[in-house]
Design a protein around this motif. Structure first.
Motif, PDB file in Angstrom:
ATOM      1  N   ASN A   1       0.836  -1.207   0.000  1.00 59.85           N
ATOM      2  CA  ASN A   1       0.000   0.000   0.000  1.00 59.85           C
ATOM      3  C   ASN A   1       0.860   1.242   0.000  1.00 59.85           C
ATOM      4  OD1 ASN A   1      -2.570  -1.261   0.166  1.00 59.85           O
ATOM      5  ND2 ASN A   1      -2.132  -1.741   2.294  1.00 59.85           N
ATOM      6  N   GLU A   2       0.420   2.220  -0.767  1.00 56.82           N
ATOM      7  CA  GLU A   2       1.041   3.545  -0.807  1.00 56.82           C
ATOM      8  C   GLU A   2       0.005   4.530  -0.313  1.00 56.82           C
ATOM      9  OE1 GLU A   2       3.290   5.571  -4.355  1.00 56.82           O
ATOM     10  OE2 GLU A   2       2.616   3.551  -4.905  1.00 56.82           O
ATOM     11  N   MET A   3       0.377   5.407   0.597  1.00 56.02           N
ATOM     12  CA  MET A   3      -0.567   6.408   1.095  1.00 56.02           C
ATOM     13  C   MET A   3       0.038   7.799   0.922  1.00 56.02           C
ATOM     14  SD  MET A   3      -1.781   4.436   4.516  1.00 56.02           S
ATOM     15  CE  MET A   3      -3.425   5.036   4.751  1.00 56.02           C
ATOM     16  N   TRP A   4      -0.804   8.776   0.604  1.00 53.29           N
ATOM     17  CA  TRP A   4      -0.360  10.149   0.475  1.00 53.29           C
ATOM     18  C   TRP A   4      -1.522  11.085   0.769  1.00 53.29           C
ATOM     19  CZ3 TRP A   4      -1.312   6.878  -3.522  1.00 53.29           C
ATOM     20  CH2 TRP A   4      -2.246   7.258  -4.464  1.00 53.29           C
ATOM     21  N   ARG A   5      -1.170  12.291   1.128  1.00 53.17           N
ATOM     22  CA  ARG A   5      -2.184  13.317   1.426  1.00 53.17           C
ATOM     23  C   ARG A   5      -2.507  14.093   0.159  1.00 53.17           C
ATOM     24  NH1 ARG A   5      -3.213  13.983   6.746  1.00 53.17           N
ATOM     25  NH2 ARG A   5      -1.599  13.366   8.198  1.00 53.17           N
ATOM     26  N   THR A   6      -3.783  14.382   0.003  1.00 48.95           N
ATOM     27  CA  THR A   6      -4.216  15.252  -1.081  1.00 48.95           C
ATOM     28  C   THR A   6      -5.007  16.383  -0.443  1.00 48.95           C
ATOM     29  OG1 THR A   6      -6.234  13.976  -1.382  1.00 48.95           O
ATOM     30  CG2 THR A   6      -4.374  13.400  -2.787  1.00 48.95           C
ATOM     31  N   GLY A   7      -5.016  17.526  -1.030  1.00 50.76           N
ATOM     32  CA  GLY A   7      -5.765  18.648  -0.460  1.00 50.76           C
ATOM     33  C   GLY A   7      -4.999  19.939  -0.640  1.00 50.76           C
ATOM     34  N   GLU A   8      -5.623  21.005  -0.173  1.00 53.34           N
ATOM     35  CA  GLU A   8      -5.038  22.333  -0.349  1.00 53.34           C
ATOM     36  C   GLU A   8      -4.726  22.962   0.992  1.00 53.34           C
ATOM     37  OE1 GLU A   8      -7.763  24.540  -2.706  1.00 53.34           O
ATOM     38  OE2 GLU A   8      -7.846  23.005  -4.247  1.00 53.34           O
TER      39      GLU A   8
ATOM     40  N   GLY B   1      -3.815  33.114  11.064  1.00 52.87           N
ATOM     41  CA  GLY B   1      -2.875  33.395  10.002  1.00 52.87           C
ATOM     42  C   GLY B   1      -1.889  32.271   9.740  1.00 52.87           C
ATOM     43  N   GLU B   2      -2.042  31.164  10.467  1.00 50.01           N
ATOM     44  CA  GLU B   2      -1.143  30.041  10.261  1.00 50.01           C
ATOM     45  C   GLU B   2      -1.684  29.136   9.160  1.00 50.01           C
ATOM     46  OE1 GLU B   2      -1.105  28.228  14.077  1.00 50.01           O
ATOM     47  OE2 GLU B   2       0.140  29.769  14.977  1.00 50.01           O
ATOM     48  N   SER B   3      -0.774  28.432   8.548  1.00 51.07           N
ATOM     49  CA  SER B   3      -1.167  27.527   7.483  1.00 51.07           C
ATOM     50  C   SER B   3      -1.846  26.293   8.078  1.00 51.07           C
ATOM     51  CB  SER B   3       0.072  27.119   6.689  1.00 51.07           C
ATOM     52  OG  SER B   3      -0.297  26.229   5.680  1.00 51.07           O
ATOM     53  N   ALA B   4      -3.003  25.971   7.564  1.00 58.70           N
ATOM     54  CA  ALA B   4      -3.710  24.754   7.982  1.00 58.70           C
ATOM     55  C   ALA B   4      -4.024  23.966   6.723  1.00 58.70           C
ATOM     56  CB  ALA B   4      -4.985  25.113   8.726  1.00 58.70           C
ATOM     57  N   THR B   5      -3.973  22.675   6.830  1.00 55.70           N
ATOM     58  CA  THR B   5      -4.206  21.846   5.654  1.00 55.70           C
ATOM     59  C   THR B   5      -5.514  21.087   5.810  1.00 55.70           C
ATOM     60  OG1 THR B   5      -1.838  21.557   5.390  1.00 55.70           O
ATOM     61  CG2 THR B   5      -3.231  20.036   4.193  1.00 55.70           C
ATOM     62  N   SER B   6      -6.379  21.264   4.813  1.00 57.72           N
ATOM     63  CA  SER B   6      -7.568  20.413   4.774  1.00 57.72           C
ATOM     64  C   SER B   6      -7.239  19.363   3.743  1.00 57.72           C
ATOM     65  CB  SER B   6      -8.783  21.242   4.376  1.00 57.72           C
ATOM     66  OG  SER B   6      -9.173  20.998   3.060  1.00 57.72           O
ATOM     67  N   SER B   7      -7.070  18.130   4.199  1.00 57.26           N
ATOM     68  CA  SER B   7      -6.619  17.119   3.255  1.00 57.26           C
ATOM     69  C   SER B   7      -7.314  15.797   3.499  1.00 57.26           C
ATOM     70  CB  SER B   7      -5.112  16.939   3.353  1.00 57.26           C
ATOM     71  OG  SER B   7      -4.774  16.456   4.628  1.00 57.26           O
ATOM     72  N   ASP B   8      -7.295  15.003   2.473  1.00 53.88           N
ATOM     73  CA  ASP B   8      -7.772  13.632   2.538  1.00 53.88           C
ATOM     74  C   ASP B   8      -6.561  12.734   2.333  1.00 53.88           C
ATOM     75  OD1 ASP B   8     -10.512  14.286   2.757  1.00 53.88           O
ATOM     76  OD2 ASP B   8     -10.614  14.633   0.597  1.00 53.88           O
ATOM     77  N   ILE B   9      -6.677  11.519   2.789  1.00 61.34           N
ATOM     78  CA  ILE B   9      -5.598  10.556   2.569  1.00 61.34           C
ATOM     79  C   ILE B   9      -6.023   9.627   1.444  1.00 61.34           C
ATOM     80  CG2 ILE B   9      -4.294   8.651   3.571  1.00 61.34           C
ATOM     81  CD1 ILE B   9      -4.472  10.081   6.248  1.00 61.34           C
ATOM     82  N   SER B  10      -5.183   9.549   0.427  1.00 59.21           N
ATOM     83  CA  SER B  10      -5.432   8.635  -0.682  1.00 59.21           C
ATOM     84  C   SER B  10      -4.559   7.405  -0.509  1.00 59.21           C
ATOM     85  CB  SER B  10      -5.106   9.301  -2.017  1.00 59.21           C
ATOM     86  OG  SER B  10      -6.004  10.355  -2.250  1.00 59.21           O
ATOM     87  N   GLN B  11      -5.029   6.294  -1.031  1.00 61.69           N
ATOM     88  CA  GLN B  11      -4.289   5.038  -0.900  1.00 61.69           C
ATOM     89  C   GLN B  11      -4.359   4.266  -2.205  1.00 61.69           C
ATOM     90  OE1 GLN B  11      -4.902   2.663   2.672  1.00 61.69           O
ATOM     91  NE2 GLN B  11      -5.013   0.830   1.419  1.00 61.69           N
TER      92      GLN B  11
END
Length: 112
Positions: free
Chosen positions: A34-41, A48-58
């Motif tokens: 399995n390979e997993m990675w984050r997707t999102g913007e 003012g801090e960077s926050a990530t809304s992401s999903d995990i793809s597999q």
């Protein structure tokens, strides 16, 4: 030249042992990696801090494993079971075969 593969994954089905007439037996099983990675913007939150809304793809990749070496072949057949997490080291082999419908097919196998 070097042809080396290292895989860590889960066994897809109990190994089977096959023997073609006039050739040595081979133990065959499938292995899933399995390979997993984050997707999102990335977004800025209220502070003012960077926050990530992401999903995990597999992505699951299935590998066909063949074991020819006599001692290893027998141990694999006897002790490796579906669902087991195992490490396999070997070489990659590309080949062709003709299926039961007489269609020529490509096959990729890991020789453990």
């Amino acid at each position: 030249a070097m042809n080396r593969v290292q895989l860590l994954g889960r066994v897809g089905q109990d190994p089977i042992m096959r023997q073609v007439e006039g050739k040595n037996p081979v133990t065959i099983f499938s292995l899933a990696t399995n390979e997993m990675w984050r997707t999102g913007e990335s977004e800025l939150n209220q502070g003012g801090e960077s926050a990530t809304s992401s999903d995990i793809s597999q992505k699951t990749t299935w590998h066909r494993i063949s074991v020819f070496r006599p001692g290893l072949r027998d141990v694999t057949y006897q002790y490796v079971k579906k669902g087991a997490r195992i490490y396999v080291e070997g070489k990659i082999d590309y080949g062709e075969y003709t299926d039961k419908n007489n269609v020529r097919r490509q096959a990729t196998t890991i020789i453990a």
